[in-house]
Design an enzyme around this catalytic site. Sequence first.
Site, PDB file in Angstrom:
ATOM      1  N   TYR A 171      -6.623   2.274   5.790  1.00 21.02           N
ATOM      2  CA  TYR A 171      -6.913   1.832   7.163  1.00 21.02           C
ATOM      3  C   TYR A 171      -7.906   0.656   7.191  1.00 21.02           C
ATOM      4  O   TYR A 171      -8.330   0.232   8.263  1.00 21.02           O
ATOM      5  CB  TYR A 171      -7.484   2.978   8.016  1.00 21.02           C
ATOM      6  CG  TYR A 171      -6.748   4.279   7.858  1.00 21.02           C
ATOM      7  CD1 TYR A 171      -5.480   4.452   8.419  1.00 21.02           C
ATOM      8  CD2 TYR A 171      -7.305   5.322   7.134  1.00 21.02           C
ATOM      9  CE1 TYR A 171      -4.792   5.648   8.255  1.00 21.02           C
ATOM     10  CE2 TYR A 171      -6.626   6.531   6.965  1.00 21.02           C
ATOM     11  CZ  TYR A 171      -5.360   6.684   7.526  1.00 21.02           C
ATOM     12  OH  TYR A 171      -4.679   7.866   7.357  1.00 21.02           O
TER      13      TYR A 171
ATOM     14  N   HIS B 241      -5.980   2.689  -4.002  1.00 24.38           N
ATOM     15  CA  HIS B 241      -5.886   2.920  -2.553  1.00 24.38           C
ATOM     16  C   HIS B 241      -6.358   4.335  -2.198  1.00 24.38           C
ATOM     17  O   HIS B 241      -5.903   4.910  -1.212  1.00 24.38           O
ATOM     18  CB  HIS B 241      -4.447   2.708  -2.091  1.00 24.38           C
ATOM     19  CG  HIS B 241      -4.281   2.506  -0.613  1.00 24.38           C
ATOM     20  ND1 HIS B 241      -5.083   1.653   0.121  1.00 24.38           N
ATOM     21  CD2 HIS B 241      -3.403   3.062   0.286  1.00 24.38           C
ATOM     22  CE1 HIS B 241      -4.702   1.677   1.386  1.00 24.38           C
ATOM     23  NE2 HIS B 241      -3.693   2.527   1.523  1.00 24.38           N
TER      24      HIS B 241
ATOM     25  N   HIS C 174      -5.363   9.089   0.379  1.00 23.80           N
ATOM     26  CA  HIS C 174      -5.229   8.262   1.573  1.00 23.80           C
ATOM     27  C   HIS C 174      -6.124   8.783   2.706  1.00 23.80           C
ATOM     28  O   HIS C 174      -5.680   9.077   3.822  1.00 23.80           O
ATOM     29  CB  HIS C 174      -3.782   8.190   2.064  1.00 23.80           C
ATOM     30  CG  HIS C 174      -3.519   6.976   2.917  1.00 23.80           C
ATOM     31  ND1 HIS C 174      -3.782   6.954   4.270  1.00 23.80           N
ATOM     32  CD2 HIS C 174      -3.027   5.755   2.614  1.00 23.80           C
ATOM     33  CE1 HIS C 174      -3.451   5.776   4.765  1.00 23.80           C
ATOM     34  NE2 HIS C 174      -2.992   5.015   3.774  1.00 23.80           N
TER      35      HIS C 174
ATOM     36  N   HIS D 253       3.994  -2.220   3.030  1.00 29.06           N
ATOM     37  CA  HIS D 253       4.008  -0.900   2.390  1.00 29.06           C
ATOM     38  C   HIS D 253       5.339  -0.730   1.661  1.00 29.06           C
ATOM     39  O   HIS D 253       6.395  -1.047   2.234  1.00 29.06           O
ATOM     40  CB  HIS D 253       3.828   0.211   3.432  1.00 29.06           C
ATOM     41  CG  HIS D 253       2.523   0.126   4.172  1.00 29.06           C
ATOM     42  ND1 HIS D 253       2.302  -0.775   5.197  1.00 29.06           N
ATOM     43  CD2 HIS D 253       1.367   0.827   4.030  1.00 29.06           C
ATOM     44  CE1 HIS D 253       1.066  -0.634   5.656  1.00 29.06           C
ATOM     45  NE2 HIS D 253       0.482   0.325   4.967  1.00 29.06           N
TER      46      HIS D 253
ATOM     47  N   ASP E 227       0.825  -1.207   0.000  1.00 30.01           N
ATOM     48  CA  ASP E 227       0.000   0.000   0.000  1.00 30.01           C
ATOM     49  C   ASP E 227       0.860   1.259   0.000  1.00 30.01           C
ATOM     50  O   ASP E 227       2.048   1.224   0.340  1.00 30.01           O
ATOM     51  CB  ASP E 227      -0.888   0.038   1.248  1.00 30.01           C
ATOM     52  CG  ASP E 227      -1.992  -1.010   1.218  1.00 30.01           C
ATOM     53  OD1 ASP E 227      -2.043  -1.799   0.264  1.00 30.01           O
ATOM     54  OD2 ASP E 227      -2.800  -1.025   2.164  1.00 30.01           O
ATOM     55  N   ASP E 228       0.213   2.381  -0.363  1.00 30.06           N
ATOM     56  CA  ASP E 228       0.734   3.746  -0.183  1.00 30.06           C
ATOM     57  C   ASP E 228       1.743   4.200  -1.227  1.00 30.06           C
ATOM     58  O   ASP E 228       2.195   5.352  -1.178  1.00 30.06           O
ATOM     59  CB  ASP E 228       1.354   3.946   1.206  1.00 30.06           C
ATOM     60  CG  ASP E 228       0.322   3.841   2.312  1.00 30.06           C
ATOM     61  OD1 ASP E 228      -0.871   3.630   2.006  1.00 30.06           O
ATOM     62  OD2 ASP E 228       0.699   3.960   3.493  1.00 30.06           O
TER      63      ASP E 228
END
Length: 245
Positions: A162, A121, A125, A212, A70-71
């Site tokens: 999250y 995603h 965020h 991540h 992610d991210d």
Amino acid sequence: MKEKIRVVVLVVALCLAGSVWMKHDYSKRIFQYESEIKKESQMLTQASAQIDGEATVASKDIKKIAITFDDGPDPIWTEKLLDGLAERNVHATFFVLGKKVAENEALLKRMQEEGHLIGNHSYNHVQLNRLREAVVKKELDDTNEQVYEATGYRPEYVRPPYGAWDKKKDCPGEMMTVYWTIDTMDWQLLDADKVMKNVVGKVSDGDIILLHDVYESSVDAALRIVDYLQEEGYELVTVDQLILD
């Protein structure tokens, strides 16, 4: 004259007898040939069934894991991660942030070319379950558009930041929501050894691992996790392959 007739009759009789014998011998050979073909066909059928059975058993024995990130993308650590995955011939799933795509289009193209799956995603965020539906739709649509401009592909899978999402609602655009079964806590630990401990001995067939690709420690841990899983006999696949299998 009678003698000539006898000779002719004898010759004709011998010819007829020879013809009958040849037909009988030919029929016998045809029967033997057909029998041999039938036996070979049965042997091939049995061999094919045995191979199919072995392949089915083998496929059931394959353990699959999806490793996800992610991210990202991150211009430094995502590239290092892609290098490591390529060396190991492993495919992963990247849930990217829309706001990071424009400056890292080359990384998105590389992900796609090397067989990785690109997911959504959100753009900024944000915690989607706290936003109005129209805002949520924009967060996802804008990210999908950024990915499309970079790769020609629109993501079909989304991971809410999250993991926060109202599971009673459908995702905008009929996207499929993907969560995880193992949270490595890499974003908090920032220590490759500790991240490894959250995986070793805890994984099982069908797990989805959360990492991540924006931290050096996470990338180091991810490649060590991949090595560990391969040694344990796991096949690492993208989430769509895991879900649709």
